[in-house]
Scaffold this active site. Sequence first.
Site, PDB file in Angstrom:
ATOM      1  N   LYS A  51      -1.596   3.093  -5.790  1.00 55.53           N
ATOM      2  CA  LYS A  51      -2.148   3.913  -6.864  1.00 55.53           C
ATOM      3  C   LYS A  51      -2.084   3.121  -8.164  1.00 55.53           C
ATOM      4  CE  LYS A  51       2.083   6.608  -7.608  1.00 55.53           C
ATOM      5  NZ  LYS A  51       2.968   6.240  -6.565  1.00 55.53           N
ATOM      6  N   ASP A  78       0.826  -1.204   0.000  1.00 58.13           N
ATOM      7  CA  ASP A  78       0.000   0.000   0.000  1.00 58.13           C
ATOM      8  C   ASP A  78       0.863   1.257   0.000  1.00 58.13           C
ATOM      9  OD1 ASP A  78      -2.495  -1.081  -0.005  1.00 58.13           O
ATOM     10  OD2 ASP A  78      -2.750  -1.054   2.161  1.00 58.13           O
ATOM     11  N   MET A 130      -7.723   9.269   9.079  1.00 53.79           N
ATOM     12  CA  MET A 130      -8.179   9.820   7.790  1.00 53.79           C
ATOM     13  C   MET A 130      -9.063  11.049   8.013  1.00 53.79           C
ATOM     14  SD  MET A 130      -9.236   6.103   6.222  1.00 53.79           S
ATOM     15  CE  MET A 130      -9.985   5.607   7.760  1.00 53.79           C
TER      16      MET A 130
END
Length: 263
Positions: free
Chosen positions: A57, A35, A171
């Site tokens: 990504k 990740d 987050m």
Amino acid sequence: MTGRVALIGCGPGDPELLTIKARRLIGEADVVVYDRLVGAPILDLVPAGIARIDVGKAAGRHVRPQAEINDLLVRLAVKGRFVARLKGGDPFVFGRGGEEAEALARHGIAVEIVPGITAAAGCAAALGMPLTHRDLASSVRFVTGHRRDDGELDLDWDGLADPDTTLVFYMGLANLPEIALRLMVAGLPGSTPAAVIVAGTTPDQRVCAGPRAELPARAIRARLEPPALVVVGRVVACASLVETPTSAVEERTDEPSSIALPR
Ligand SMILES: C[S@@+](CC[C@H](N)C(=O)[O-])C[C@H]1O[C@@H](n2cnc3c(N)ncnc32)[C@H](O)[C@@H]1O
């Protein structure tokens, strides 16, 4: 013969926070799938010649959909590979480890879960800030600060606004103004100590601290970038009780009364 997958928690960034088991399995893998939050110092531990697949990504800047990652893990394991699936922090704390483990189990693929130090624990240690404390916080809650869609942050704000609880929002940087506002509306005092910790435990660690009511403005001024945790609670007043090699509390409140340790 079908291979297997280890979902490996790699901790918050400092490679010395890897478990011995994680370190061993990284060295044994046939292929590594990782990740975005797994940094170079950890990837450097992958032996030369072992394939590394970045699923943080995909083409362009879009995050690869979770279903695609699940399929990739299944395909590699079905080919007989031992796959080390590296994840930031702990695979089962906001890491979608549960979804990957379920997908693999559905295909009859053996999965091993290797826990990692979650960002909350790593950042707390880096700042010398306990997450619970007999005089300050009798519980800690790990909370998502991220909306699933574009809706509002649908959380039990009344339940969260408890001065005796440490709140750790993962987050949550982009939604910090909303988090601070919702906590205010739910009755959490504006003077409650709070902090944003960016890239905790890494050489890029930054900390911005202040009373809950002022933190959003301070964070904007400090131009903070993810990954970041937002911590709200009386324990934040203990930050920097210890010297750490990487940390510097670069912006703290100047108002001692608003962040001082309650007596
Ligand atoms: C998708 S979640 C993954 C959490 C991870 N599984 C864990 O247990 O820490 C990503 C969020 O974790 C937090 N995070 C991860 N590493 C961090 C670090 N080194 N410093 C601060 N926050 C971090 C940030 O809130 C980031 O947006």
